[in-house]
Design an enzyme around this catalytic site. Structure first.
Site, PDB file in Angstrom:
ATOM      1  N   ARG A  58       1.120  -1.544  -0.237  1.00 27.35           N
ATOM      2  CA  ARG A  58      -0.245   0.159   0.516  1.00 27.35           C
ATOM      3  C   ARG A  58       0.454   1.693  -0.081  1.00 27.35           C
ATOM      4  O   ARG A  58       1.555   1.759   0.729  1.00 27.35           O
ATOM      5  CB  ARG A  58      -1.038  -0.142   1.659  1.00 27.35           C
ATOM      6  CG  ARG A  58      -1.617   1.595   1.079  1.00 27.35           C
ATOM      7  CD  ARG A  58      -3.284   1.229   2.285  1.00 27.35           C
ATOM      8  NE  ARG A  58      -3.885   0.565   2.001  1.00 27.35           N
ATOM      9  CZ  ARG A  58      -5.464   0.954   2.233  1.00 27.35           C
ATOM     10  NH1 ARG A  58      -5.195   1.598   3.364  1.00 27.35           N
ATOM     11  NH2 ARG A  58      -6.022  -0.027   1.999  1.00 27.35           N
TER      12      ARG A  58
ATOM     13  N   HIS B 218      -7.591   0.690  -6.632  1.00 33.12           N
ATOM     14  CA  HIS B 218      -7.814   0.226  -5.030  1.00 33.12           C
ATOM     15  C   HIS B 218      -8.430  -0.596  -5.434  1.00 33.12           C
ATOM     16  O   HIS B 218      -9.922  -1.557  -5.344  1.00 33.12           O
ATOM     17  CB  HIS B 218      -8.099   0.332  -4.318  1.00 33.12           C
ATOM     18  CG  HIS B 218      -8.507  -0.290  -2.790  1.00 33.12           C
ATOM     19  ND1 HIS B 218      -7.717  -1.528  -2.309  1.00 33.12           N
ATOM     20  CD2 HIS B 218      -9.073   0.632  -2.034  1.00 33.12           C
ATOM     21  CE1 HIS B 218      -7.722  -1.322  -0.907  1.00 33.12           C
ATOM     22  NE2 HIS B 218      -8.689   0.088  -0.454  1.00 33.12           N
TER      23      HIS B 218
ATOM     24  N   GLN C  85     -10.309  -3.991  -3.173  1.00 34.13           N
ATOM     25  CA  GLN C  85     -11.430  -3.548  -2.578  1.00 34.13           C
ATOM     26  C   GLN C  85     -12.560  -3.514  -4.047  1.00 34.13           C
ATOM     27  O   GLN C  85     -13.838  -4.052  -3.315  1.00 34.13           O
ATOM     28  CB  GLN C  85     -11.432  -1.791  -2.899  1.00 34.13           C
ATOM     29  CG  GLN C  85     -12.676  -1.178  -2.414  1.00 34.13           C
ATOM     30  CD  GLN C  85     -13.105  -1.924  -0.600  1.00 34.13           C
ATOM     31  OE1 GLN C  85     -11.837  -1.511   0.344  1.00 34.13           O
ATOM     32  NE2 GLN C  85     -14.063  -2.173  -0.800  1.00 34.13           N
TER      33      GLN C  85
ATOM     34  N   ASP D 198     -17.491   7.335  -0.892  1.00 31.47           N
ATOM     35  CA  ASP D 198     -16.327   7.091  -0.198  1.00 31.47           C
ATOM     36  C   ASP D 198     -15.821   8.620   0.169  1.00 31.47           C
ATOM     37  O   ASP D 198     -16.607   9.824   0.230  1.00 31.47           O
ATOM     38  CB  ASP D 198     -15.290   6.231  -0.981  1.00 31.47           C
ATOM     39  CG  ASP D 198     -13.873   6.472  -0.812  1.00 31.47           C
ATOM     40  OD1 ASP D 198     -14.016   6.301   0.567  1.00 31.47           O
ATOM     41  OD2 ASP D 198     -12.696   6.009  -1.556  1.00 31.47           O
TER      42      ASP D 198
ATOM     43  N   CYS E 266     -16.436   1.957   0.742  1.00 29.73           N
ATOM     44  CA  CYS E 266     -15.345   1.072   1.310  1.00 29.73           C
ATOM     45  C   CYS E 266     -14.733   0.617   2.212  1.00 29.73           C
ATOM     46  O   CYS E 266     -13.847   0.428   2.567  1.00 29.73           O
ATOM     47  CB  CYS E 266     -13.782   1.612   0.375  1.00 29.73           C
ATOM     48  SG  CYS E 266     -13.472   2.489   0.330  1.00 29.73           S
TER      49      CYS E 266
ATOM     50  N   ARG F 198     -13.268  -8.462   2.183  1.00 30.80           N
ATOM     51  CA  ARG F 198     -12.525  -8.188   1.889  1.00 30.80           C
ATOM     52  C   ARG F 198     -11.530  -9.502   2.027  1.00 30.80           C
ATOM     53  O   ARG F 198     -10.174 -10.217   0.875  1.00 30.80           O
ATOM     54  CB  ARG F 198     -11.632  -6.664   2.606  1.00 30.80           C
ATOM     55  CG  ARG F 198     -12.511  -5.418   2.303  1.00 30.80           C
ATOM     56  CD  ARG F 198     -11.902  -4.992   0.867  1.00 30.80           C
ATOM     57  NE  ARG F 198     -10.722  -5.188   0.587  1.00 30.80           N
ATOM     58  CZ  ARG F 198      -9.605  -4.160   0.917  1.00 30.80           C
ATOM     59  NH1 ARG F 198      -9.991  -2.883   1.360  1.00 30.80           N
ATOM     60  NH2 ARG F 198      -8.271  -4.892   0.715  1.00 30.80           N
TER      61      ARG F 198
HETATM   62  N1   CP Z   1     -11.317  -0.266   2.497  1.00 26.88           N
HETATM   63  C1   CP Z   1     -10.195   0.101   3.043  1.00 26.88           C
HETATM   64  O1   CP Z   1      -8.815  -0.566   2.211  1.00 26.88           O
HETATM   65  O2   CP Z   1      -9.724  -0.176   4.327  1.00 26.88           O
HETATM   66  P1   CP Z   1      -8.469   0.194   4.848  1.00 26.88           P
HETATM   67  O3   CP Z   1      -8.047   1.714   4.881  1.00 26.88           O
HETATM   68  O4   CP Z   1      -8.463   0.295   6.334  1.00 26.88           O
HETATM   69  O5   CP Z   1      -7.382  -0.724   5.007  1.00 26.88           O
HETATM   70  N1  NVA Z   2     -10.075   6.814  -1.274  1.00 23.19           N
HETATM   71  C1  NVA Z   2      -9.640   6.271  -0.173  1.00 23.19           C
HETATM   72  C2  NVA Z   2      -9.832   4.882  -0.028  1.00 23.19           C
HETATM   73  C3  NVA Z   2      -9.320   4.157   2.006  1.00 23.19           C
HETATM   74  C4  NVA Z   2      -9.708   2.955   1.764  1.00 23.19           C
HETATM   75  C5  NVA Z   2      -8.173   6.445   0.071  1.00 23.19           C
HETATM   76  O1  NVA Z   2      -7.377   6.716  -0.471  1.00 23.19           O
HETATM   77  O2  NVA Z   2      -8.149   6.716   1.519  1.00 23.19           O
END
Ligand code: CP
Ligand code: NVA
Length: 314
Positions: free
Chosen positions: A113, A140, A143, A231, A270, A298
């Site tokens: 990540r 992502h 997700q 989101d 998400c 997930r």
């Molecule tokens: N939806 C998601 O990716 O959550 P986190 O940021 O908690 O991993």
């Molecule tokens: N769009 C959000 C998703 C988090 C899971 C971010 O990137 O923070």
């Protein structure tokens, strides 16, 4: 470095393609059903990833991605180790290329990540084990495998589905658009001017045959939709600018928008959610909200992504 012929990186949904995504969802449904009454840490009897180690590398915060990959790996018979930027040499400037080469000699797969998508591409270029995208500023994909699984569990076939997105044209929306072209569903995107998704993802969806509508009207996007998605307005690493929050205010998913959609429409997010911003409490906690099954999925989606990356799912 090259991957073994059977192994694959999962940087975006297009790396897998439509048939593999369908196979991932089918396998997730089967594995989820088989273990419905088992403790969450119990290993699936076939232990397909026994002896394998997955490195979870985080340059940004996470709850769901971290926990679901950990539990997914355990359920498949493997193990994980956690590497956070702040407590590893990555945070002190060691290069992605060197990190990829070292980790490839120590673990069997890497989930990353990070912020800049170029970093995960760099990781994949230098790794000789599968690299999985656990979120970048651009996309992502893990997700969205979970989201598609959730939609199908709700009895909604993907082809022809009308998905409506509200708010910021961000990484999660990009992966929805990529999925739309592959799995043949349509997307209405309601954003304020200046917050549209990257045109590259809109083009990708359209090339795949998806009907993509870009609008500034949340009400138009919601009309007769099957799935409503939103989101956070401020993604990780972005400034919580007052102007952006003000621009987003009329894209909040509320009861009025839900009532514009089909009567059996579902709401997805998400998570983490900012209830009172992008969604009202009434919708978030309401009967059409599937956000917690979506979060649980997930785990099941991650298992399929892992199996596909190891060449154990076609
Ligand atoms: N939806 C998601 O990716 O959550 P986190 O940021 O908690 O991993
Ligand atoms: N769009 C959000 C998703 C988090 C899971 C971010 O990137 O923070």
């Amino acid at each position: 470095m090259a991957l073994p012929a059977t192994h694959r990186h999962f940087l975006d949904l297009s790396d897998a393609g439509a048939d593999a995504i369908a196979a991932m969802i089918a396998d997730a449904i089967d594995r989820k059903a088989a273990r419905a009454k088992w403790p969450k840490g119990q290993v699936d009897p076939d232990q397909p990833l026994a002896g394998r180690v997955l490195a979870l590398v985080f340059e940004k915060s996470s709850t769901r991605t971290r926990v679901s990959f950990d539990i997914a790996m355990r359920q498949l018979g493997g193990t994980v180790l956690l590497l956070e930027a702040g407590s590893s040499q990555l945070g002190r400037g060691e290069s992605i290329a060197d990190t990829a080469r070292v980790l490839s000699r120590m673990v069997d797969a890497i989930m990353l990540r990070t912020d800049d998508h170029a970093k995960i591409e760099e990781m994949a270029r230098h790794a000789s084990v599968p690299v999985i995208n656990g979120l970048t500023d651009r996309s992502h994909p893990c997700q969205i495998v979970a989201d598609l699984l959730t939609v199908i569990e709700q009895g909604k076939p993907l082809p022809g589905l009308e998905v409506a997105w509200f708010g910021d044209g961000n990484n999660v929306l990009h992966s929805i658009l990529e999925a739309a072209g592959l799995m043949k569903f349509n997307v209405r995107v309601a954003t304020p001017a200046g917050f549209e998704p990257d045109p590259e993802f809109v083009a990708l969806a359209r090339e795949g045959g998806s009907i993509v509508t870009l609008t500034n009207s949340a009400s138009d996007a919601a009309a007769r939709a099957d799935v409503l998605v939103t989101d956070t307005w401020i993604s990780m690493g972005q400034d919580a600018a007052a102007e952006k929050r003000a621009a987003m205010a009329s894209y909040q998913v509320d009861r009025v928008l839900m009532e514009r959609a089909k009567s059996d429409a579902i709401f997805l997010h998400c998570l983490p959610a900012h209830v009172g911003d992008e969604v009202t409490e009434e919708v978030f906690e309401g009967p059409q909200s599937c956000v917690f099954p979506e979060a649980e999925n997930r785990i099941h989606a991650q298992k399929s992504v892992l199996l596909w990356s190891f060449g154990l799912l076609q």
